[in-house]
Design a protein around this motif. Structure first.
Motif, mmCIF file in Angstrom:
data_model
loop_
_atom_site.group_PDB
_atom_site.id
_atom_site.type_symbol
_atom_site.label_atom_id
_atom_site.label_comp_id
_atom_site.label_asym_id
_atom_site.label_seq_id
_atom_site.Cartn_x
_atom_site.Cartn_y
_atom_site.Cartn_z
ATOM 1 N N ILE A 131 25.302 53.859 48.844
ATOM 2 C CA ILE A 131 26.148 52.808 48.251
ATOM 3 C C ILE A 131 27.031 52.168 49.461
ATOM 4 O O ILE A 131 27.783 53.050 50.179
ATOM 5 N N GLN A 132 27.296 50.910 49.666
ATOM 6 C CA GLN A 132 27.792 50.297 50.701
ATOM 7 C C GLN A 132 29.180 49.424 50.302
ATOM 8 O O GLN A 132 29.207 49.033 49.109
ATOM 9 N N ASN A 133 30.049 49.968 50.906
ATOM 10 C CA ASN A 133 31.546 49.093 50.513
ATOM 11 C C ASN A 133 31.801 48.115 51.792
ATOM 12 O O ASN A 133 32.212 48.578 52.799
ATOM 13 N N SER A 150 30.574 45.854 42.072
ATOM 14 C CA SER A 150 31.869 45.206 41.855
ATOM 15 C C SER A 150 32.187 44.512 42.944
ATOM 16 O O SER A 150 31.624 44.660 44.254
ATOM 17 N N VAL A 151 32.972 43.554 42.739
ATOM 18 C CA VAL A 151 33.908 42.853 43.934
ATOM 19 C C VAL A 151 35.390 43.148 43.402
ATOM 20 O O VAL A 151 36.139 42.014 42.905
ATOM 21 N N SER A 152 36.094 44.066 43.855
ATOM 22 C CA SER A 152 37.471 44.319 43.671
ATOM 23 C C SER A 152 38.253 43.480 44.973
ATOM 24 O O SER A 152 37.816 43.250 46.044
ATOM 25 N N LYS A 184 36.504 41.094 39.619
ATOM 26 C CA LYS A 184 35.689 42.422 40.016
ATOM 27 C C LYS A 184 34.260 42.679 39.034
ATOM 28 O O LYS A 184 33.316 43.142 39.620
ATOM 29 N N HIS A 185 34.297 42.282 37.819
ATOM 30 C CA HIS A 185 33.207 42.510 37.118
ATOM 31 C C HIS A 185 32.142 41.236 36.887
ATOM 32 O O HIS A 185 31.182 41.487 36.157
ATOM 33 N N PHE A 194 38.353 40.961 49.828
ATOM 34 C CA PHE A 194 37.458 41.256 48.680
ATOM 35 C C PHE A 194 36.392 42.446 49.111
ATOM 36 O O PHE A 194 36.128 42.277 50.299
ATOM 37 N N ASN A 195 36.463 43.145 48.538
ATOM 38 C CA ASN A 195 35.610 44.468 48.562
ATOM 39 C C ASN A 195 34.084 44.486 47.873
ATOM 40 O O ASN A 195 34.342 44.486 46.558
ATOM 41 N N VAL A 196 33.206 44.164 48.525
ATOM 42 C CA VAL A 196 32.072 43.998 47.933
ATOM 43 C C VAL A 196 31.069 45.284 47.697
ATOM 44 O O VAL A 196 30.995 45.967 49.170
#
Length: 418
Positions: A143-145, A188-190, A172-173, A208-210
């Motif tokens: 899983i990449q962030n 998610s995109v927090s 996010k959703h 933005f954290n993808v």
């Protein structure tokens, strides 16, 4: 027919841009900042370059801000409430993405929408090549962030402030724009807002954290299942006797399979200089167990072969002595005198020598048997030691294979739970 210059959009555009200065921030009161509202839609993940630590994504980027010098009364222009203006003719905020590592690739969209209240909407698709710390330890369940950070390059928060165009939970959703037929899945995109403090001043910043995860089914079929089959085949080779030469041939064939599979795996597993995938570590450890077991079998066969060769030397020496004993003996004194003794005299002289020769051969056989017993005892001790070492390798291999299976199942459960 109405000429275009006499149309309401033409008069409106001419009036808006006639005295407009795009070099000046569009506010009447310089003490008030211009707030730029941002929004982001992730459209696709184009490439994940683990070796160079780069992520290539296709996003829809939205900018909305208020220009106090581009407002009008719609009733005076045929109720026109929205118009498109050239982007190059108006002031635009200098918002950049900090993680950019390549030239921005986006279609040339030279226009923006402006409504009668002065609100400007700049919507554009971008191919973003950004730096990202990519981790492949849990491959193929990784899983990449990756973050995309937007801020003004020159204007401090007193001049340009940033805000969210939509609610953070909606951002996010929201996965409606994402293509689901790729290798990666959008989780998610927090987003977060903070003030970046620098020596030049304080700058508003939105991050933005993808968060994306890999779809592992193709790698499970092509990598994990064949690797487990190879490990089980190698594990089955421990049921062959350690001193069996067929075991060496079997393990050599498995080693060739490991090598071929390793070459094919190197083309599919992402390579990174900073970390190694867990499947690569387990595979290398199992390959080391195979080489260790194969080396032990080779040494055992070599040891037994040397023991057999040394055991054959003594019987051959006895046979050689027996052949020498069967040859007729001639008295040296008679040979010097040139006279051959009579047969009866030779028999009388040969009897004591024959008894001595028989006694010597019996002692040689006894010594040989004692030596052979000692060698057999040493062989039994070495075989017992190697059998215990073989059992230790087998149990270690079982523990490693069990740990490998439990780890993969745990990673799969964690991957499925997100």
């Amino acid at each position: 027919m109405l000429h275009p210059r006499n149309s309401a959009p033409h008069h409106l555009t001419k009036q808006l841009l006639q005295q407009y200065q795009k070099e000046v921030r569009p506010v009447h009161n310089w003490g008030e900042p211009t707030t730029v509202y941002l929004d982001l839609f992730v459209h696709a993940v184009l490439d994940v370059d683990v070796q160079n630590q780069k992520l290539k994504t296709s996003v829809w980027y939205h900018e909305v801000w208020y220009d106090e010098f581009l407002s009008w009364n719609s009733s005076m222009f045929d109720e026109i409430r929205e118009i498109s203006l050239p982007l190059s003719a108006i002031w635009t905020p200098d918002i950049i993405i900090n993680e950019f590592v390549d030239t921005e690739r986006s279609p040339d969209l030279p226009y923006v929408y402006v409504n009668s209240s002065g609100t400007i909407k700049n919507f554009k698709p971008i191919q973003v090549v950004s730096a990202c710390s990519l981790q492949t330890y849990a491959f193929p369940f990784d899983i990449q962030n990756c973050s995309l950070t937007f801020n003004s390059i020159l204007h401090t928060v007193e001049d340009i402030d940033l805000g969210f165009l939509r609610n953070r939970e909606d951002i996010k959703h929201d996965k409606k724009a994402f293509l689901n037929d790729s290798e990666w899945e959008l989780l998610s995109v927090s987003s977060t807002y903070n003030i970046l403090q620098r020596s030049a001043g304080d700058f508003a910043q939105i991050q933005f954290n993808v968060v994306i995860r890999r779809r592992p089914l193709a790698y499970v079929v092509s990598l994990l299942i064949p690797s487990i089959f190879l490990m089980l085949m190698d594990l089955g080779s421990f049921y062959l006797p350690p001193n069996c030469r067929a075991r060496i041939i079997f393990k050599t064939s498995v080693l060739v399979g490991y090598t071929v599979f390793r070459v094919n795996m190197a083309n599919e597993v992402p390579r990174s200089t900073g970390n190694t995938s867990l499947i690569g570590v387990f595979f290398t450890v199992c390959m080391a167990f195979l080489v260790l077991s194969l080396s032990k079998s080779v040494l055992l066969v070599k040891f037994l072969h040397n023991g057999q060769c040394s055991g054959w030397e003594q019987p051959l020496l006895c046979l050689q002595r027996d052949a020498d004993a069967d040859e007729p003996r001639v008295d040296p004194r008679a040979q010097c005198a040139g006279v051959t003794e009579s047969p009866s005299y030779q028999d009388q002289q040969a009897q004591p020598g024959t008894l001595k020769e028989v006694w010597f051969q019996l002692r040689s056989i006894n010594n040989y048997l004692q030596t052979q017993d000692q060698m057999d005892q040493q062989d039994v001790e070495w075989l017992a030691l190697l059998y215990r070492f073989d059992q230790l390798l087998f149990r270690s291999y079982l523990v490693m294979l069990g740990l490998y299976t439990v780890t993969l199942c745990s990673l799969w459960v964690l991957w499925s739970g997100l």
